[in-house]
Scaffold this motif. Structure first.
Motif, mmCIF file in Angstrom:
data_model
loop_
_atom_site.group_PDB
_atom_site.id
_atom_site.type_symbol
_atom_site.label_atom_id
_atom_site.label_comp_id
_atom_site.label_asym_id
_atom_site.label_seq_id
_atom_site.Cartn_x
_atom_site.Cartn_y
_atom_site.Cartn_z
ATOM 1 N N LEU A 46 9.943 -18.825 41.722
ATOM 2 C CA LEU A 46 8.813 -18.555 40.820
ATOM 3 C C LEU A 46 7.505 -18.995 41.463
ATOM 4 O O LEU A 46 7.414 -20.070 42.051
ATOM 5 N N LEU A 47 6.467 -18.154 41.316
ATOM 6 C CA LEU A 47 5.134 -18.499 41.808
ATOM 7 C C LEU A 47 4.560 -19.606 40.920
ATOM 8 O O LEU A 47 4.419 -19.440 39.717
ATOM 9 N N VAL A 48 4.241 -20.753 41.532
ATOM 10 C CA VAL A 48 3.714 -21.898 40.785
ATOM 11 C C VAL A 48 2.190 -21.929 40.842
ATOM 12 O O VAL A 48 1.525 -22.260 39.865
ATOM 13 N N SER A 49 1.622 -21.584 42.004
ATOM 14 C CA SER A 49 0.164 -21.559 42.089
ATOM 15 C C SER A 49 -0.308 -20.571 43.144
ATOM 16 O O SER A 49 0.421 -20.258 44.090
ATOM 17 N N ARG A 50 -1.522 -20.070 42.935
ATOM 18 C CA ARG A 50 -2.174 -19.183 43.925
ATOM 19 C C ARG A 50 -3.665 -19.520 43.907
ATOM 20 O O ARG A 50 -4.287 -19.544 42.852
ATOM 21 N N ARG A 51 -4.191 -19.795 45.093
ATOM 22 C CA ARG A 51 -5.621 -20.122 45.208
ATOM 23 C C ARG A 51 -6.244 -19.288 46.320
ATOM 24 O O ARG A 51 -5.572 -18.903 47.262
ATOM 25 N N TRP A 52 -7.547 -19.049 46.177
ATOM 26 C CA TRP A 52 -8.303 -18.250 47.146
ATOM 27 C C TRP A 52 -9.487 -19.040 47.669
ATOM 28 O O TRP A 52 -10.087 -19.832 46.938
ATOM 29 N N ARG A 53 -9.834 -18.782 48.927
ATOM 30 C CA ARG A 53 -11.043 -19.397 49.477
ATOM 31 C C ARG A 53 -11.674 -18.425 50.462
ATOM 32 O O ARG A 53 -10.978 -17.771 51.223
ATOM 33 N N GLU A 54 -12.999 -18.308 50.424
ATOM 34 C CA GLU A 54 -13.677 -17.496 51.432
ATOM 35 C C GLU A 54 -14.820 -18.281 52.030
ATOM 36 O O GLU A 54 -15.245 -19.299 51.493
ATOM 37 N N LYS A 55 -15.299 -17.796 53.159
ATOM 38 C CA LYS A 55 -16.390 -18.477 53.861
ATOM 39 C C LYS A 55 -17.653 -18.431 52.998
ATOM 40 O O LYS A 55 -17.918 -17.440 52.336
ATOM 41 N N ASN A 56 -18.420 -19.518 53.042
ATOM 42 C CA ASN A 56 -19.697 -19.495 52.337
ATOM 43 C C ASN A 56 -20.775 -18.872 53.226
ATOM 44 O O ASN A 56 -20.494 -18.460 54.355
ATOM 45 N N THR A 57 -21.997 -18.804 52.729
ATOM 46 C CA THR A 57 -23.063 -18.100 53.465
ATOM 47 C C THR A 57 -23.349 -18.725 54.832
ATOM 48 O O THR A 57 -23.801 -18.054 55.748
ATOM 49 N N LEU A 58 -23.056 -20.017 54.989
ATOM 50 C CA LEU A 58 -23.300 -20.683 56.277
ATOM 51 C C LEU A 58 -22.097 -20.583 57.220
ATOM 52 O O LEU A 58 -22.122 -21.117 58.322
ATOM 53 N N GLY A 59 -21.041 -19.915 56.756
ATOM 54 C CA GLY A 59 -19.867 -19.740 57.617
ATOM 55 C C GLY A 59 -18.830 -20.842 57.472
ATOM 56 O O GLY A 59 -17.770 -20.805 58.085
ATOM 57 N N SER A 61 -16.130 -23.299 55.099
ATOM 58 C CA SER A 61 -15.138 -22.971 54.076
ATOM 59 C C SER A 61 -15.684 -23.273 52.692
ATOM 60 O O SER A 61 -16.237 -24.352 52.461
ATOM 61 N N GLY A 62 -15.532 -22.313 51.785
ATOM 62 C CA GLY A 62 -15.973 -22.524 50.409
ATOM 63 C C GLY A 62 -14.928 -23.318 49.638
ATOM 64 O O GLY A 62 -13.948 -23.795 50.199
ATOM 65 N N LYS A 63 -15.151 -23.446 48.320
ATOM 66 C CA LYS A 63 -14.190 -24.176 47.483
ATOM 67 C C LYS A 63 -13.019 -23.265 47.134
ATOM 68 O O LYS A 63 -13.192 -22.060 47.011
ATOM 69 N N TRP A 64 -11.859 -23.856 46.931
ATOM 70 C CA TRP A 64 -10.694 -23.089 46.493
ATOM 71 C C TRP A 64 -10.888 -22.655 45.046
ATOM 72 O O TRP A 64 -11.285 -23.452 44.201
ATOM 73 N N GLN A 65 -10.618 -21.375 44.778
ATOM 74 C CA GLN A 65 -10.667 -20.835 43.416
ATOM 75 C C GLN A 65 -9.231 -20.614 42.949
ATOM 76 O O GLN A 65 -8.453 -19.945 43.636
ATOM 77 N N ILE A 66 -8.897 -21.159 41.781
ATOM 78 C CA ILE A 66 -7.517 -21.066 41.291
ATOM 79 C C ILE A 66 -7.318 -19.765 40.528
ATOM 80 O O ILE A 66 -8.070 -19.451 39.609
ATOM 81 N N GLU A 67 -6.294 -19.001 40.929
ATOM 82 C CA GLU A 67 -5.944 -17.764 40.211
ATOM 83 C C GLU A 67 -4.730 -18.019 39.310
ATOM 84 O O GLU A 67 -4.672 -17.552 38.183
ATOM 85 N N VAL A 68 -3.747 -18.757 39.833
ATOM 86 C CA VAL A 68 -2.530 -19.077 39.077
ATOM 87 C C VAL A 68 -2.267 -20.574 39.209
ATOM 88 O O VAL A 68 -2.407 -21.134 40.297
ATOM 89 N N GLY A 69 -1.878 -21.209 38.097
ATOM 90 C CA GLY A 69 -1.498 -22.618 38.157
ATOM 91 C C GLY A 69 -2.537 -23.554 37.569
ATOM 92 O O GLY A 69 -3.633 -23.147 37.194
ATOM 93 N N GLU A 70 -2.140 -24.818 37.475
ATOM 94 C CA GLU A 70 -2.996 -25.849 36.892
ATOM 95 C C GLU A 70 -4.138 -26.203 37.843
ATOM 96 O O GLU A 70 -3.929 -26.290 39.052
ATOM 97 N N PRO A 71 -5.337 -26.450 37.301
ATOM 98 C CA PRO A 71 -6.413 -26.922 38.178
ATOM 99 C C PRO A 71 -6.088 -28.318 38.697
ATOM 100 O O PRO A 71 -5.556 -29.145 37.963
ATOM 101 N N ARG A 95 -3.348 -19.848 33.917
ATOM 102 C CA ARG A 95 -2.351 -18.789 34.122
ATOM 103 C C ARG A 95 -1.079 -19.402 34.695
ATOM 104 O O ARG A 95 -1.115 -20.141 35.670
ATOM 105 N N LYS A 96 0.053 -19.102 34.039
ATOM 106 C CA LYS A 96 1.361 -19.577 34.514
ATOM 107 C C LYS A 96 2.335 -18.421 34.366
ATOM 108 O O LYS A 96 2.745 -18.100 33.250
ATOM 109 N N ASP A 97 2.692 -17.789 35.461
ATOM 110 C CA ASP A 97 3.542 -16.600 35.392
ATOM 111 C C ASP A 97 5.021 -16.951 35.223
ATOM 112 O O ASP A 97 5.449 -18.065 35.502
#
Length: 203
Positions: A46-59, A61-71, A95-97
């Motif tokens: 079972l998928l417990v968590s999924r997080r996303w991160r993208e580069k910020n404007t200065l190149g 690493s940005g903050k992790w954004q939670i899509e699935v799971g507890e913050p 979100r908890k799938d």
């Protein structure tokens, strides 16, 4: 076909895996620099968590954004949260799938079930929660359906209410169930490091 293209992106991503605390952790690095981190329960898959991160404007690493799971609060976040604390009675949207459905829980909603309505807005590609007492309103999308470019289906949506928690369930379409099965086969090929073995092994 859209389903293929998202699966192809996942296949093409650089992946590392780690098994730790009963969870299989997969880190994806996409060609565009975006990162995705997923955790699966080793026993159930079972998928417990999924997080996303993208580069910020200065190149950087940005903050992790939670899509699935507890913050989760990192240590620094804990210090900050001591200073600016949200009321513990505010609704908490998580979100908890399950294996067969996408599921969201909104805690701290004390109103009876008949107060709520949950609907699909097909044009806006989102679901909307409304209350007849005007105390709570929320729009949320289902990123998985967007990634696979699948339509939202009103019949797949249901909700229940218990213990001050509104539980919204959206049955996964067969295309997503099939794609997830394929992805699990792919992920089994990624050699996982065990906790304490040093660096993750990369595919």
């Amino acid at each position: 076909m859209a389903v293929r293209s998202w699966l192809e992106r996942l296949r093409a991503a650089s992946k590392t895996a780690l098994v730790q605390d009963g969870k299989r952790k997969i880190h994806y690095l996409f060609e565009d620099g975006k990162e995705m981190a997923e955790e699966y329960d080793v026993k159930t898959g079972l998928l417990v968590s999924r997080r996303w991160r993208e580069k910020n404007t200065l190149g950087g690493s940005g903050k992790w954004q939670i899509e699935v799971g507890e913050p989760t609060s990192p240590l620094l976040g804990l210090l900050e949260s001591e200073l600016i604390k949200e009321s513990s009675s505010n609704p908490v949207f998580v979100r908890k799938d399950t294996l067969s459905s996408f599921q969201w829980r909104i805690r701290n909603l004390p109103y009876p079930k008949e107060v709520y309505s949950v609907s699909v807005e097909k044009e806006q590609r989102c679901c909307v929660i409304r209350t007849t007492n005007k105390k709570y309103y929320k729009k949320f999308s289902i990123p998985d359906l967007d990634r696979y470019q699948l339509p939202l289906d009103t019949a797949a949506l249901s909700f229940t209410h218990a213990n001050n928690t509104l539980i919204i369930t959206y049955q996964k379409p067969k295309e997503i169930l099939a794609a997830e099965e394929q992805l699990q086969k792919e992920l089994k090929k990624v050699k996982a490091a065990n906790s304490g073995d040093g660096d993750c092994k990369t595919q």
